[in-house]
Design an enzyme around this catalytic site. Structure first.
Site, short mmCIF file in Angstrom:
data_model
loop_
_atom_site.label_atom_id
_atom_site.label_comp_id
_atom_site.label_asym_id
_atom_site.label_seq_id
_atom_site.Cartn_x
_atom_site.Cartn_y
_atom_site.Cartn_z
N HIS A 274 0.84 -1.21 0.00
CA HIS A 274 0.00 0.00 0.00
C HIS A 274 0.87 1.25 0.00
CE1 HIS A 274 -3.24 2.76 1.32
NE2 HIS A 274 -2.28 3.29 2.07
N GLU A 275 1.92 1.25 0.82
CA GLU A 275 2.82 2.41 0.86
C GLU A 275 3.55 2.57 -0.47
OE1 GLU A 275 2.75 4.55 3.25
OE2 GLU A 275 1.31 3.31 4.34
N HIS A 278 1.60 4.58 -2.96
CA HIS A 278 1.70 6.04 -2.88
C HIS A 278 2.88 6.55 -3.70
CE1 HIS A 278 -1.53 6.72 -0.12
NE2 HIS A 278 -1.01 5.98 0.84
N GLU A 352 -5.63 7.25 -0.93
CA GLU A 352 -5.58 6.01 -0.14
C GLU A 352 -6.29 4.86 -0.86
OE1 GLU A 352 -3.81 5.55 2.51
OE2 GLU A 352 -3.16 7.65 2.48
N ASP A 356 -4.60 1.39 -2.08
CA ASP A 356 -5.18 0.08 -1.79
C ASP A 356 -5.30 -0.74 -3.06
OD1 ASP A 356 -5.40 0.57 0.90
OD2 ASP A 356 -7.55 0.95 0.89
#
Length: 412
Positions: A274-275, A278, A352, A356
């Site tokens: 998930h990070e 970004h 976000e 995901d």
């Protein structure tokens, strides 16, 4: 004119308290219901603890917020800023020293006002709910080191900015913006190697198989990871987290030791994926650019307002030093920030969801990320029932129940 600004500030404060009240009433009404997707992980006892924790923090937060607002109103609109400004000016110090003293005294005052609330939060609330692991000795050590680091960074940043204001009176807004931007980048480079180790002990990840899995996933995403570290966060709190540090092509991954205890290997990989999302979606870069553009616009507007001489009149003063006008500008910035906060939060929540989606695509395991979110929410006693309007203003992440629902839908 002072009544216009004061009224605007009071309206914002009232809206904040109304939103806060809505959020707490919503929790009391629905907080006992186990959300869909959380069955088997959350029971009635855990929900009661979540509600108690959230309400307890909220009560203290409301008192702290009310006191902060009252002190700010008295200071800015009650004439104290003018008295304080004249007291500093009466010392007849050089411009930069006057500015350092002006803001240093205010920073110390704010620290002392916040101190009882911070202590109560750490050693009463966090202790009561089983999160605090910090000793008084460690707390004192952190405070001393934090104050020293803050003083050095604050002194360098403020001295440089004031020197530019003095050296380039007609274009300081541009030079100060560039200086702030470079200083921010400098901190992003040195903080993982100089500042963070002052507070935490970083060690190589003690799980070779997990590190190998993490490295493979990062390589699959096209990211070069120099090291994977675990940090002794459990010395201070049982809350858990994981994050990336570093700029450019080489980055470091840091995992809280508490996270390693709470999640499985699949779940940890999913959280890190998930990070990665970004970074790959350029959310970090876009936010940095957006913040810098907003900062540039604000500094340009600040320069114009200072030169126009209209700022002191906004709070009923006949005149004021540059430093006093900076205080007034900070109030205007807070009002503007409140106005744009729903948009900023909405954009953050969109990012976000995109992260995901990227994590699911990268790992092929939506269930792992959903399971990780459920466990993190459960173990950190996160509010599962925020009011939608409150979340629209203040939630940079989508409510976790909604995130889990979307992830479960993807895996079904």
């Amino acid at each position: 004119m002072p009544w216009i600004l004061l009224s605007a500030y009071l309206v914002v404060v009232c809206i904040e308290f109304v939103l806060d009240g809505l959020n707490m009433r919503h929790l009391r009404r629905y907080g006992h219901e186990v959300p869909v997707g959380f069955e088997g992980e959350i029971d009635g006892e855990r929900l009661a603890r979540i509600s108690d924790y959230t309400l307890c923090r909220n009560r203290v937060g409301r008192i702290e917020s009310l006191l902060s607002h009252l002190l700010l109103i008295v200071f800015l609109f009650g004439g104290l800023l003018g008295l304080y400004d004249r007291w500093i000016a009466g010392m007849q110090l050089p411009f930069i020293l006057s500015g350092l003293l002006f803001f240093a005294c205010l920073s110390v005052a704010k620290y002392l006002i916040d101190l009882p609330f911070n202590l109560y939060h750490q050693f009463v609330i966090e202790e009561r709910f089983g999160f605090n692991t910090m000793t008084w000795r460690l707390w004192l050590s952190d405070q001393i080191k934090g104050l020293l680091v803050s003083a050095v960074l604050f002194g360098l940043l403020l001295s440089g900015a004031l020197w530019l204001v003095q050296a380039a009176p007609h274009s300081w807004w541009l030079w100060v913006w560039g200086f702030f931007a470079l200083f921010s980048l400098f901190l992003m480079y040195v903080s993982p190697y100089v500042i963070e180790p002052l507070f935490f002990k970083f060690e190589p990840l003690g799980q070779p198989e997990l590190e190998e899995r993490i490295t493979r996933v990062m390589e699959k995403a096209g990211l070069k990871i120099s090291r994977v570290f675990q940090v002794d966060a459990s010395r201070r709190s049982r809350h858990s987290n994981a994050y990336f540090t570093g700029i450019g092509r080489v980055k470091r991954i840091v995992l809280f030791d508490t996270l390693l205890e709470q999640l499985t290997a699949d779940e940890i990989v999913a959280v890190l994926a998930h990070e990665v999302g970004h970074w790959k979606k350029r959310h970090v870069f876009k936010r940095l650019v957006t913040v810098q553009l907003l900062s540039l616009a604000f500094l340009a507007a600040s320069w114009w307002l200072v030169n126009a001489g209209v700022l002191p009149g906004l709070i009923g003063l006949e005149d004021g030093s540059f430093f006093a006008q900076v205080m007034i500008l900070s109030l205007l910035a807070s009002l503007a920030g409140f106005v744009v906060s729903p948009l900023w939060s909405a954009l953050s929540r969109r990012d976000e969801y995109q992260a995901d989606h990227f994590a699911c695509h990268l790992t092929g395991d939506a269930d792992a990320l959903a399971s990780a979110l459920v466990k993190l929410s459960r173990d950190n006693l996160a509010n599962l029932r925020p009011h939608p309007v409150y979340a629209a203003f203040h939630y940079s992440h989508p409510p976790v129940v909604e995130r889990v629902r979307r992830l479960r839908d993807r895996s079904s």
